[in-house]
Write a protein that holds these residues in place. Structure first.
Motif, PDB file in Angstrom:
ATOM      1  N   TRP A 144       0.786  -1.223   0.000  1.00 52.66           N
ATOM      2  CA  TRP A 144       0.000   0.000   0.000  1.00 52.66           C
ATOM      3  C   TRP A 144       0.820   1.276   0.000  1.00 52.66           C
ATOM      4  CZ3 TRP A 144      -4.751  -0.118  -1.437  1.00 52.66           C
ATOM      5  CH2 TRP A 144      -5.596  -1.176  -1.100  1.00 52.66           C
ATOM      6  N   ARG A 145       2.154   1.193   0.239  1.00 51.28           N
ATOM      7  CA  ARG A 145       2.944   2.382   0.527  1.00 51.28           C
ATOM      8  C   ARG A 145       2.792   3.491  -0.508  1.00 51.28           C
ATOM      9  NH1 ARG A 145       8.337   0.392   1.617  1.00 51.28           N
ATOM     10  NH2 ARG A 145       8.395   0.038  -0.627  1.00 51.28           N
ATOM     11  N   ALA A 146       3.009   3.185  -1.788  1.00 48.39           N
ATOM     12  CA  ALA A 146       2.989   4.231  -2.814  1.00 48.39           C
ATOM     13  C   ALA A 146       1.601   4.858  -2.944  1.00 48.39           C
ATOM     14  CB  ALA A 146       3.449   3.653  -4.151  1.00 48.39           C
ATOM     15  N   MET A 147       0.567   4.009  -3.075  1.00 49.89           N
ATOM     16  CA  MET A 147      -0.787   4.530  -3.218  1.00 49.89           C
ATOM     17  C   MET A 147      -1.255   5.230  -1.951  1.00 49.89           C
ATOM     18  SD  MET A 147      -2.894   1.611  -5.287  1.00 49.89           S
ATOM     19  CE  MET A 147      -4.288   2.703  -5.464  1.00 49.89           C
ATOM     20  N   GLY A 148      -1.002   4.585  -0.811  1.00 49.59           N
ATOM     21  CA  GLY A 148      -1.494   5.123   0.446  1.00 49.59           C
ATOM     22  C   GLY A 148      -0.959   6.506   0.743  1.00 49.59           C
ATOM     23  N   SER A 149       0.293   6.751   0.389  1.00 49.64           N
ATOM     24  CA  SER A 149       0.891   8.055   0.657  1.00 49.64           C
ATOM     25  C   SER A 149       0.276   9.149  -0.208  1.00 49.64           C
ATOM     26  CB  SER A 149       2.402   7.990   0.421  1.00 49.64           C
ATOM     27  OG  SER A 149       2.692   7.690  -0.942  1.00 49.64           O
ATOM     28  N   ARG A 150      -0.424   8.754  -1.284  1.00 50.93           N
ATOM     29  CA  ARG A 150      -1.049   9.747  -2.169  1.00 50.93           C
ATOM     30  C   ARG A 150      -2.570   9.821  -1.968  1.00 50.93           C
ATOM     31  NH1 ARG A 150       2.855   7.331  -5.984  1.00 50.93           N
ATOM     32  NH2 ARG A 150       1.200   5.983  -6.772  1.00 50.93           N
ATOM     33  N   GLN A 151      -3.068   9.223  -0.906  1.00 54.84           N
ATOM     34  CA  GLN A 151      -4.497   9.266  -0.544  1.00 54.84           C
ATOM     35  C   GLN A 151      -5.387   8.881  -1.732  1.00 54.84           C
ATOM     36  OE1 GLN A 151      -5.970  13.011   0.957  1.00 54.84           O
ATOM     37  NE2 GLN A 151      -7.420  12.026   2.326  1.00 54.84           N
ATOM     38  N   PRO A 152      -5.475   7.596  -2.035  1.00 52.18           N
ATOM     39  CA  PRO A 152      -6.230   7.154  -3.214  1.00 52.18           C
ATOM     40  C   PRO A 152      -7.739   7.348  -3.057  1.00 52.18           C
ATOM     41  CG  PRO A 152      -5.640   5.272  -1.861  1.00 52.18           C
ATOM     42  CD  PRO A 152      -4.932   6.469  -1.264  1.00 52.18           C
ATOM     43  N   PHE A 153      -8.422   7.412  -4.183  1.00 48.71           N
ATOM     44  CA  PHE A 153      -9.880   7.343  -4.188  1.00 48.71           C
ATOM     45  C   PHE A 153     -10.282   5.877  -4.041  1.00 48.71           C
ATOM     46  CE2 PHE A 153      -9.451  11.385  -6.522  1.00 48.71           C
ATOM     47  CZ  PHE A 153     -10.394  12.155  -5.853  1.00 48.71           C
ATOM     48  N   ILE A 154     -11.237   5.612  -3.158  1.00 54.07           N
ATOM     49  CA  ILE A 154     -11.843   4.285  -3.043  1.00 54.07           C
ATOM     50  C   ILE A 154     -13.193   4.394  -3.722  1.00 54.07           C
ATOM     51  CG2 ILE A 154     -12.563   2.439  -1.497  1.00 54.07           C
ATOM     52  CD1 ILE A 154     -10.718   3.623   0.619  1.00 54.07           C
ATOM     53  N   VAL A 163     -14.889  -1.613   3.974  1.00 57.82           N
ATOM     54  CA  VAL A 163     -14.470  -1.626   5.375  1.00 57.82           C
ATOM     55  C   VAL A 163     -13.093  -2.268   5.515  1.00 57.82           C
ATOM     56  CG1 VAL A 163     -14.978  -2.578   7.657  1.00 57.82           C
ATOM     57  CG2 VAL A 163     -16.823  -1.594   6.285  1.00 57.82           C
ATOM     58  N   GLU A 164     -12.870  -3.360   4.782  1.00 60.08           N
ATOM     59  CA  GLU A 164     -11.580  -4.052   4.852  1.00 60.08           C
ATOM     60  C   GLU A 164     -10.450  -3.187   4.310  1.00 60.08           C
ATOM     61  OE1 GLU A 164      -8.781  -6.755   5.703  1.00 60.08           O
ATOM     62  OE2 GLU A 164     -10.904  -6.971   6.246  1.00 60.08           O
ATOM     63  N   VAL A 165     -10.664  -2.539   3.182  1.00 62.51           N
ATOM     64  CA  VAL A 165      -9.631  -1.689   2.596  1.00 62.51           C
ATOM     65  C   VAL A 165      -9.327  -0.514   3.524  1.00 62.51           C
ATOM     66  CG1 VAL A 165      -9.156  -0.061   0.714  1.00 62.51           C
ATOM     67  CG2 VAL A 165     -10.086  -2.321   0.202  1.00 62.51           C
ATOM     68  N   GLU A 166     -10.357   0.124   4.036  1.00 64.08           N
ATOM     69  CA  GLU A 166     -10.154   1.244   4.956  1.00 64.08           C
ATOM     70  C   GLU A 166      -9.402   0.810   6.204  1.00 64.08           C
ATOM     71  OE1 GLU A 166     -13.849   3.582   5.707  1.00 64.08           O
ATOM     72  OE2 GLU A 166     -12.439   5.077   4.990  1.00 64.08           O
ATOM     73  N   SER A 167      -9.717  -0.367   6.714  1.00 64.70           N
ATOM     74  CA  SER A 167      -9.046  -0.875   7.904  1.00 64.70           C
ATOM     75  C   SER A 167      -7.561  -1.093   7.641  1.00 64.70           C
ATOM     76  CB  SER A 167      -9.707  -2.186   8.354  1.00 64.70           C
ATOM     77  OG  SER A 167      -9.012  -2.768   9.429  1.00 64.70           O
ATOM     78  N   GLN A 168      -7.245  -1.679   6.486  1.00 67.86           N
ATOM     79  CA  GLN A 168      -5.841  -1.914   6.147  1.00 67.86           C
ATOM     80  C   GLN A 168      -5.082  -0.606   5.996  1.00 67.86           C
ATOM     81  OE1 GLN A 168      -5.351  -4.692   2.855  1.00 67.86           O
ATOM     82  NE2 GLN A 168      -7.150  -5.839   3.489  1.00 67.86           N
ATOM     83  N   LEU A 169      -5.663   0.343   5.303  1.00 67.33           N
ATOM     84  CA  LEU A 169      -5.000   1.636   5.120  1.00 67.33           C
ATOM     85  C   LEU A 169      -4.796   2.359   6.449  1.00 67.33           C
ATOM     86  CD1 LEU A 169      -6.871   2.956   1.937  1.00 67.33           C
ATOM     87  CD2 LEU A 169      -4.471   2.262   2.065  1.00 67.33           C
ATOM     88  N   ARG A 170      -5.822   2.348   7.275  1.00 66.67           N
ATOM     89  CA  ARG A 170      -5.757   3.059   8.551  1.00 66.67           C
ATOM     90  C   ARG A 170      -4.701   2.445   9.465  1.00 66.67           C
ATOM     91  NH1 ARG A 170     -10.702   3.084   9.270  1.00 66.67           N
ATOM     92  NH2 ARG A 170     -10.918   1.225  10.571  1.00 66.67           N
ATOM     93  N   ARG A 171      -4.594   1.119   9.460  1.00 66.43           N
ATOM     94  CA  ARG A 171      -3.594   0.462  10.299  1.00 66.43           C
ATOM     95  C   ARG A 171      -2.171   0.859   9.914  1.00 66.43           C
ATOM     96  NH1 ARG A 171      -4.572  -4.466   9.029  1.00 66.43           N
ATOM     97  NH2 ARG A 171      -2.638  -4.994   7.975  1.00 66.43           N
ATOM     98  N   LEU A 172      -1.983   1.191   8.648  1.00 68.38           N
ATOM     99  CA  LEU A 172      -0.666   1.573   8.153  1.00 68.38           C
ATOM    100  C   LEU A 172      -0.452   3.084   8.176  1.00 68.38           C
ATOM    101  CD1 LEU A 172      -0.589  -0.871   5.105  1.00 68.38           C
ATOM    102  CD2 LEU A 172       0.680  -1.116   7.238  1.00 68.38           C
ATOM    103  N   GLY A 173      -1.442   3.813   8.686  1.00 72.16           N
ATOM    104  CA  GLY A 173      -1.309   5.262   8.791  1.00 72.16           C
ATOM    105  C   GLY A 173      -1.733   6.015   7.544  1.00 72.16           C
ATOM    106  N   PHE A 174      -2.500   5.372   6.651  1.00 68.00           N
ATOM    107  CA  PHE A 174      -2.959   6.012   5.423  1.00 68.00           C
ATOM    108  C   PHE A 174      -4.464   6.234   5.480  1.00 68.00           C
ATOM    109  CE2 PHE A 174       0.620   3.256   3.622  1.00 68.00           C
ATOM    110  CZ  PHE A 174       1.556   4.264   3.755  1.00 68.00           C
ATOM    111  N   THR A 175      -4.965   7.047   4.563  1.00 66.78           N
ATOM    112  CA  THR A 175      -6.409   7.255   4.434  1.00 66.78           C
ATOM    113  C   THR A 175      -6.783   7.253   2.958  1.00 66.78           C
ATOM    114  OG1 THR A 175      -6.141   9.666   4.413  1.00 66.78           O
ATOM    115  CG2 THR A 175      -6.588   8.624   6.545  1.00 66.78           C
ATOM    116  N   GLY A 176      -8.037   6.961   2.688  1.00 63.84           N
ATOM    117  CA  GLY A 176      -8.548   7.012   1.323  1.00 63.84           C
ATOM    118  C   GLY A 176      -9.755   7.925   1.248  1.00 63.84           C
ATOM    119  N   ARG A 177     -10.100   8.331   0.030  1.00 65.12           N
ATOM    120  CA  ARG A 177     -11.262   9.198  -0.183  1.00 65.12           C
ATOM    121  C   ARG A 177     -12.352   8.375  -0.867  1.00 65.12           C
ATOM    122  NH1 ARG A 177      -7.986  13.581  -3.532  1.00 65.12           N
ATOM    123  NH2 ARG A 177      -6.866  11.669  -4.078  1.00 65.12           N
TER     124      ARG A 177
END
Length: 257
Positions: free
Chosen positions: A52-62, A90-104
Motif C-alpha cells: 500500500w505504501r505508494a498509493m497510500g501516501s497519495r491518498q487514493p480514491f476508493i 471496510v476491509e480496505v479502509e481498515s488496512q489503510l488506517r492500520r498503516l497510517g494512510f487514508t482514502g477518499r
C-alpha cells in the motif's frame, strides 16, 4: 527455623527436581512462541506496507459502484450498494488506517473525469462499477483475466482469456443460492496515467468474491506470492455458507509486465 520464600523454593527444587526443569522449558517455549509470533506479525506488516505504501501516501480514491435500477431507487433515493462491496470497503479502509494512510470514498458516477488519472481502489466488477469497466478495457491484453458476458439473473463469470476458461459461481441445487464465488484482484499502473498513478481492482462475480478479494490483500498466502514488480493479477475462490464467505484460497497469481 524461619521459612522464607527462597528457602521454600530451594526445598521444592531439591525435593522435586523436575519442577525446575519444567519451569525453565516452559519459559523458553513461551519466549520462543512470543518471538516467532512477533516476527510473523512484523513480516506481514512489512508486506502489507510494501503493497500500500505508494498509493497510500497519495491518498487514493476508493471507488464504489452502485446500480441505477429504478426498482432499487424506489427503496432509497440516494442509491444502494451491495453488502459485499461494503465489506470490501471496510476491509480496505481498515488496512489503510492500520498503516497510517487514508482514502477518499466516492461513488463511480460521482468521480470527475480528470480524477480517473488518480490512484484508485476500485470495488466491484464492471457490471456495477463503471470505473472498473473503464480500467479493464484500458488495460486490454496487458492482463489475462477479465469478465465474460453478463447473463440474466446470474453472476457474470470470471474469464481466463489466456486459457479460454470461465469460472462461474456454483449454485445450491435446491435454493439456487451461491455456495462459492470467485474474485479478481488487479494491481497495476493506472492505464490512463501509467507514470504517476496506480490502481487496485477488487471485483467478484458476486459480492462475496469482492469482499474475499479485499480480505486477501492482508493475507500472507497472497502477499508472499506477489511479484517483485508489484504489478499482478490474481484469482481467489471463496466458499459461501449461509450467506457468509469463508475459506478463501488463492487460485492463481500472474505478473503484469
Amino acid at each position: 527455623m524461619v521459612l522464607t520464600e527462597s528457602s521454600v523454593a530451594g526445598w521444592l527444587t531439591t525435593a522435586f527436581p523436575d519442577i525446575s526443569s519444567n519451569l525453565i522449558a516452559a519459559a523458553i517455549g513461551g519466549a520462543l512462541v512470543w518471538a516467532v509470533t512477533r516476527v510473523v506479525r512484523r513480516v506481514k506488516l512489512f508486506r502489507a506496507r510494501r503493497f500500500w505504501r505508494a498509493m497510500g501516501s497519495r491518498q487514493p480514491f476508493i471507488v464504489l459502484g452502485a446500480p441505477d435500477a429504478e426498482a432499487l431507487r424506489r427503496w432509497e433515493k440516494t442509491g444502494m450498494v451491495g453488502k459485499g462491496d461494503i465489506l470490501a470497503l471496510v476491509e480496505v479502509e481498515s488496512q489503510l488506517r492500520r498503516l497510517g494512510f487514508t482514502g477518499r470514498i466516492i461513488e463511480a458516477k460521482e468521480l470527475p473525469p480528470h480524477d480517473l488519472m488518480s490512484d484508485l481502489v476500485l470495488i466491484g466488477g464492471p457490471d456495477g462499477n463503471t470505473v472498473t469497466k473503464t480500467m479493464l478495457k484500458a488495460l486490454g491484453d496487458r492482463i489475462s483475466y477479465g469478465f465474460g458476458e453478463a447473463r440474466p439473473d446470474q453472476a457474470t463469470p470470471l474469464r481466463d482469456n489466456r486459457a479460454g476458461e470461465e469460472f462461474s459461481p456454483a449454485p445450491d441445487p435446491d435454493t439456487g443460492d451461491p455456495v462459492e464465488d470467485y474474485g479478481l484482484i488487479v494491481r497495476s499502473a493506472n492505464p490512463l496515467a501509467p507514470g504517476s498513478a496506480e490502481i487496485v481492482i477488487l471485483a467478484g462475480c458476486w459480492g462475496y468474491g469482492t469482499a474475499a478479494a479485499a480480505e486477501m490483500l492482508d493475507e500472507s498466502k497472497l502477499l508472499r506470492r506477489w511479484p517483485r514488480s508489484g504489478k499482478f493479477e490474481a484469482v481467489v475462490k471463496t466458499s459461501v455458507v449461509q450467506g457468509v464467505y469463508c475459506k478463501t484460497e488463492v487460485q492463481d497469481v500472474r505478473a503484469i509486465s
